[in-house]
Design a protein around this motif. Structure first.
Motif, PDB file in Angstrom:
ATOM      1  N   PRO A   1      -1.789 -43.683  15.014  1.00  0.00           N
ATOM      2  CA  PRO A   1      -0.972 -42.607  14.443  1.00  0.00           C
ATOM      3  C   PRO A   1      -1.812 -41.688  13.565  1.00  0.00           C
ATOM      4  O   PRO A   1      -2.836 -42.095  13.012  1.00  0.00           O
ATOM      5  N   LEU A   2      -1.379 -40.470  13.444  1.00  0.00           N
ATOM      6  CA  LEU A   2      -2.043 -39.513  12.569  1.00  0.00           C
ATOM      7  C   LEU A   2      -1.992 -40.044  11.149  1.00  0.00           C
ATOM      8  O   LEU A   2      -0.956 -40.553  10.698  1.00  0.00           O
ATOM      9  N   ASN A   3      -3.077 -39.940  10.401  1.00  0.00           N
ATOM     10  CA  ASN A   3      -3.125 -40.529   9.065  1.00  0.00           C
ATOM     11  C   ASN A   3      -2.762 -39.538   7.957  1.00  0.00           C
ATOM     12  O   ASN A   3      -3.227 -39.639   6.841  1.00  0.00           O
ATOM     13  N   ILE A   4      -1.916 -38.596   8.296  1.00  0.00           N
ATOM     14  CA  ILE A   4      -1.363 -37.661   7.320  1.00  0.00           C
ATOM     15  C   ILE A   4       0.097 -37.458   7.701  1.00  0.00           C
ATOM     16  O   ILE A   4       0.453 -37.516   8.872  1.00  0.00           O
ATOM     17  N   ALA A   5       0.915 -37.270   6.696  1.00  0.00           N
ATOM     18  CA  ALA A   5       2.345 -37.086   6.953  1.00  0.00           C
ATOM     19  C   ALA A   5       2.602 -35.810   7.735  1.00  0.00           C
ATOM     20  O   ALA A   5       1.758 -34.921   7.816  1.00  0.00           O
ATOM     21  N   ARG A   6       3.792 -35.742   8.282  1.00  0.00           N
ATOM     22  CA  ARG A   6       4.229 -34.538   9.003  1.00  0.00           C
ATOM     23  C   ARG A   6       4.041 -33.330   8.083  1.00  0.00           C
ATOM     24  O   ARG A   6       4.387 -33.373   6.909  1.00  0.00           O
ATOM     25  N   PRO A   7       3.490 -32.218   8.590  1.00  0.00           N
ATOM     26  CA  PRO A   7       3.250 -31.035   7.743  1.00  0.00           C
ATOM     27  C   PRO A   7       4.531 -30.507   7.105  1.00  0.00           C
ATOM     28  O   PRO A   7       5.629 -30.719   7.627  1.00  0.00           O
ATOM     29  N   PRO A   8       4.411 -29.812   5.971  1.00  0.00           N
ATOM     30  CA  PRO A   8       5.583 -29.299   5.261  1.00  0.00           C
ATOM     31  C   PRO A   8       6.523 -28.470   6.132  1.00  0.00           C
ATOM     32  O   PRO A   8       7.731 -28.524   5.959  1.00  0.00           O
ATOM     33  N   GLN A   9       5.980 -27.693   7.063  1.00  0.00           N
ATOM     34  CA  GLN A   9       6.820 -26.873   7.929  1.00  0.00           C
ATOM     35  C   GLN A   9       7.296 -27.641   9.163  1.00  0.00           C
ATOM     36  O   GLN A   9       7.986 -27.086  10.001  1.00  0.00           O
ATOM     37  N   GLY A  10       6.941 -28.903   9.295  1.00  0.00           N
ATOM     38  CA  GLY A  10       7.176 -29.650  10.523  1.00  0.00           C
ATOM     39  C   GLY A  10       5.974 -29.481  11.426  1.00  0.00           C
ATOM     40  O   GLY A  10       5.314 -30.427  11.797  1.00  0.00           O
ATOM     41  N   TYR A  11       5.685 -28.233  11.759  1.00  0.00           N
ATOM     42  CA  TYR A  11       4.448 -27.833  12.424  1.00  0.00           C
ATOM     43  C   TYR A  11       3.967 -26.582  11.697  1.00  0.00           C
ATOM     44  O   TYR A  11       4.791 -25.781  11.256  1.00  0.00           O
ATOM     45  N   PRO A  12       2.652 -26.375  11.632  1.00  0.00           N
ATOM     46  CA  PRO A  12       2.228 -25.038  11.215  1.00  0.00           C
ATOM     47  C   PRO A  12       2.827 -24.020  12.191  1.00  0.00           C
ATOM     48  O   PRO A  12       3.172 -24.372  13.321  1.00  0.00           O
ATOM     49  N   VAL A  13       2.969 -22.790  11.763  1.00  0.00           N
ATOM     50  CA  VAL A  13       3.507 -21.757  12.645  1.00  0.00           C
ATOM     51  C   VAL A  13       2.636 -21.705  13.900  1.00  0.00           C
ATOM     52  O   VAL A  13       1.410 -21.654  13.812  1.00  0.00           O
ATOM     53  N   ILE A  14       3.276 -21.743  15.060  1.00  0.00           N
ATOM     54  CA  ILE A  14       2.552 -21.740  16.331  1.00  0.00           C
ATOM     55  C   ILE A  14       2.470 -20.307  16.845  1.00  0.00           C
ATOM     56  O   ILE A  14       3.483 -19.634  17.024  1.00  0.00           O
ATOM     57  N   VAL A  15       1.236 -19.857  17.075  1.00  0.00           N
ATOM     58  CA  VAL A  15       0.956 -18.503  17.540  1.00  0.00           C
ATOM     59  C   VAL A  15       0.257 -18.611  18.889  1.00  0.00           C
ATOM     60  O   VAL A  15      -0.528 -19.532  19.115  1.00  0.00           O
ATOM     61  N   HIS A  16       0.533 -17.667  19.779  1.00  0.00           N
ATOM     62  CA  HIS A  16      -0.175 -17.645  21.060  1.00  0.00           C
ATOM     63  C   HIS A  16      -0.473 -16.201  21.436  1.00  0.00           C
ATOM     64  O   HIS A  16       0.366 -15.328  21.268  1.00  0.00           O
ATOM     65  N   ALA A  17      -1.679 -15.977  21.929  1.00  0.00           N
ATOM     66  CA  ALA A  17      -2.107 -14.626  22.297  1.00  0.00           C
ATOM     67  C   ALA A  17      -2.027 -14.443  23.807  1.00  0.00           C
ATOM     68  O   ALA A  17      -3.008 -14.113  24.449  1.00  0.00           O
ATOM     69  N   GLY A  18      -0.867 -14.658  24.355  1.00  0.00           N
ATOM     70  CA  GLY A  18      -0.706 -14.568  25.805  1.00  0.00           C
ATOM     71  C   GLY A  18      -0.451 -13.150  26.265  1.00  0.00           C
ATOM     72  O   GLY A  18       0.551 -12.554  25.898  1.00  0.00           O
ATOM     73  N   GLN A  19      -1.334 -12.622  27.075  1.00  0.00           N
ATOM     74  CA  GLN A  19      -1.159 -11.281  27.626  1.00  0.00           C
ATOM     75  C   GLN A  19      -0.748 -11.333  29.097  1.00  0.00           C
ATOM     76  O   GLN A  19       0.005 -10.494  29.556  1.00  0.00           O
ATOM     77  N   SER A  20      -1.256 -12.331  29.824  1.00  0.00           N
ATOM     78  CA  SER A  20      -0.937 -12.460  31.249  1.00  0.00           C
ATOM     79  C   SER A  20       0.475 -13.012  31.407  1.00  0.00           C
ATOM     80  O   SER A  20       1.082 -13.490  30.444  1.00  0.00           O
ATOM     81  N   GLU A  21       0.976 -12.988  32.614  1.00  0.00           N
ATOM     82  CA  GLU A  21       2.308 -13.564  32.847  1.00  0.00           C
ATOM     83  C   GLU A  21       2.342 -15.052  32.508  1.00  0.00           C
ATOM     84  O   GLU A  21       3.250 -15.495  31.810  1.00  0.00           O
ATOM     85  N   PRO A  22       1.364 -15.870  32.962  1.00  0.00           N
ATOM     86  CA  PRO A  22       1.380 -17.279  32.552  1.00  0.00           C
ATOM     87  C   PRO A  22       1.247 -17.446  31.036  1.00  0.00           C
ATOM     88  O   PRO A  22       1.868 -18.322  30.445  1.00  0.00           O
ATOM     89  N   GLY A  23       0.457 -16.568  30.410  1.00  0.00           N
ATOM     90  CA  GLY A  23       0.310 -16.623  28.952  1.00  0.00           C
ATOM     91  C   GLY A  23       1.605 -16.314  28.234  1.00  0.00           C
ATOM     92  O   GLY A  23       1.962 -16.949  27.246  1.00  0.00           O
ATOM     93  N   LYS A  24       2.336 -15.324  28.742  1.00  0.00           N
ATOM     94  CA  LYS A  24       3.640 -14.974  28.143  1.00  0.00           C
ATOM     95  C   LYS A  24       4.646 -16.101  28.343  1.00  0.00           C
ATOM     96  O   LYS A  24       5.449 -16.385  27.456  1.00  0.00           O
ATOM     97  N   GLU A  25       4.595 -16.746  29.507  1.00  0.00           N
ATOM     98  CA  GLU A  25       5.498 -17.878  29.764  1.00  0.00           C
ATOM     99  C   GLU A  25       5.201 -19.035  28.816  1.00  0.00           C
ATOM    100  O   GLU A  25       6.118 -19.663  28.276  1.00  0.00           O
ATOM    101  N   LEU A  26       3.918 -19.321  28.595  1.00  0.00           N
ATOM    102  CA  LEU A  26       3.545 -20.371  27.642  1.00  0.00           C
ATOM    103  C   LEU A  26       3.997 -20.001  26.238  1.00  0.00           C
ATOM    104  O   LEU A  26       4.572 -20.821  25.523  1.00  0.00           O
ATOM    105  N   ALA A  27       3.768 -18.760  25.848  1.00  0.00           N
ATOM    106  CA  ALA A  27       4.186 -18.304  24.521  1.00  0.00           C
ATOM    107  C   ALA A  27       5.694 -18.443  24.334  1.00  0.00           C
ATOM    108  O   ALA A  27       6.160 -18.875  23.282  1.00  0.00           O
ATOM    109  N   ALA A  28       6.448 -18.110  25.367  1.00  0.00           N
ATOM    110  CA  ALA A  28       7.911 -18.234  25.278  1.00  0.00           C
ATOM    111  C   ALA A  28       8.326 -19.687  25.075  1.00  0.00           C
ATOM    112  O   ALA A  28       9.305 -19.969  24.390  1.00  0.00           O
TER     113      ALA A  28
END
Length: 177
Positions: free
Chosen positions: A126-153
């Motif tokens: 298991p990860l040896n640090i507690a769940r981050p304060p936000q649950g997850y850090p803000v997730i950002v994705h730089a998807g420009q292609s159609e597959p990238g946009k689908e992943l970002a969505a």
């Protein structure tokens, strides 16, 4: 503040300013940890790839940034977001109690699920640090292609894009709705 990481040095030095255009610099999360100590409102987004970093270490690094910045961390995802999110989900929000008097580190009924952990990353535990304060850090994705946009969505809260005109930006925006 968004800072991309450059995984290679550019040794094409411009002698007039003493640096190449894309010379190597500080590792973004380390720099952001330092800046988080002297700022209170700036949010920090760094890119990191599990192609070059172990998912376990990446999850620890961003969880640490999220804690030390009081929930101001963001991760520009490059690869394998599901593995890293599974590591952050390894503990329930209040599972780690660090009770020195009672000599308890965590609530066993809220501890990590060892079997599912082995399926995600064999041998990592298991990860040896507690769940981050936000649950997850803000997730950002730089998807420009159609597959990238689908992943970002599917995975992102923010889509990073660099359109060159208002019309292009509006078309990009309309394409993700």
């Amino acid at each position: 503040m968004f800072l991309a990481d450059n995984l290679a040095a550019n040794f094409d030095v411009n002698l007039s300013i003493g640096r190449g255009e894309k010379s190597a610099g500080f590792e973004p999360v380390t720099l952001f940890l330092s800046l988080s100590m002297i700022t209170s409102r700036i949010r920090f987004i760094a890119n990191a790839s599990t192609t070059y970093e172990d998912p376990y270490q990446l999850a620890r690094k961003f969880a640490s940034l999220d804690y030390l910045s009081n929930g101001r961390a963001g991760w520009n995802v490059v690869t394998f977001v599901d593995i890293v999110k599974a590591l952050w989900d390894n503990w329930e929000d209040d599972a780690l109690i660090r009770d020195k008097v009672g000599r308890h580190i965590y609530r066993p009924e809220q501890g990590p699920c060892a079997q599912s952990q082995r399926q995600i990353l064999p041998g990592s535990g298991p990860l040896n640090i507690a769940r981050p304060p936000q649950g997850y850090p803000v997730i950002v994705h730089a998807g420009q292609s159609e597959p990238g946009k689908e992943l970002a969505a599917r995975i992102a809260e923010v889509i990073f894009t660099a359109q060159q005109s208002l019309a292009d930006a509006q078309a990009f925006y309309a394409g993700i709705l």
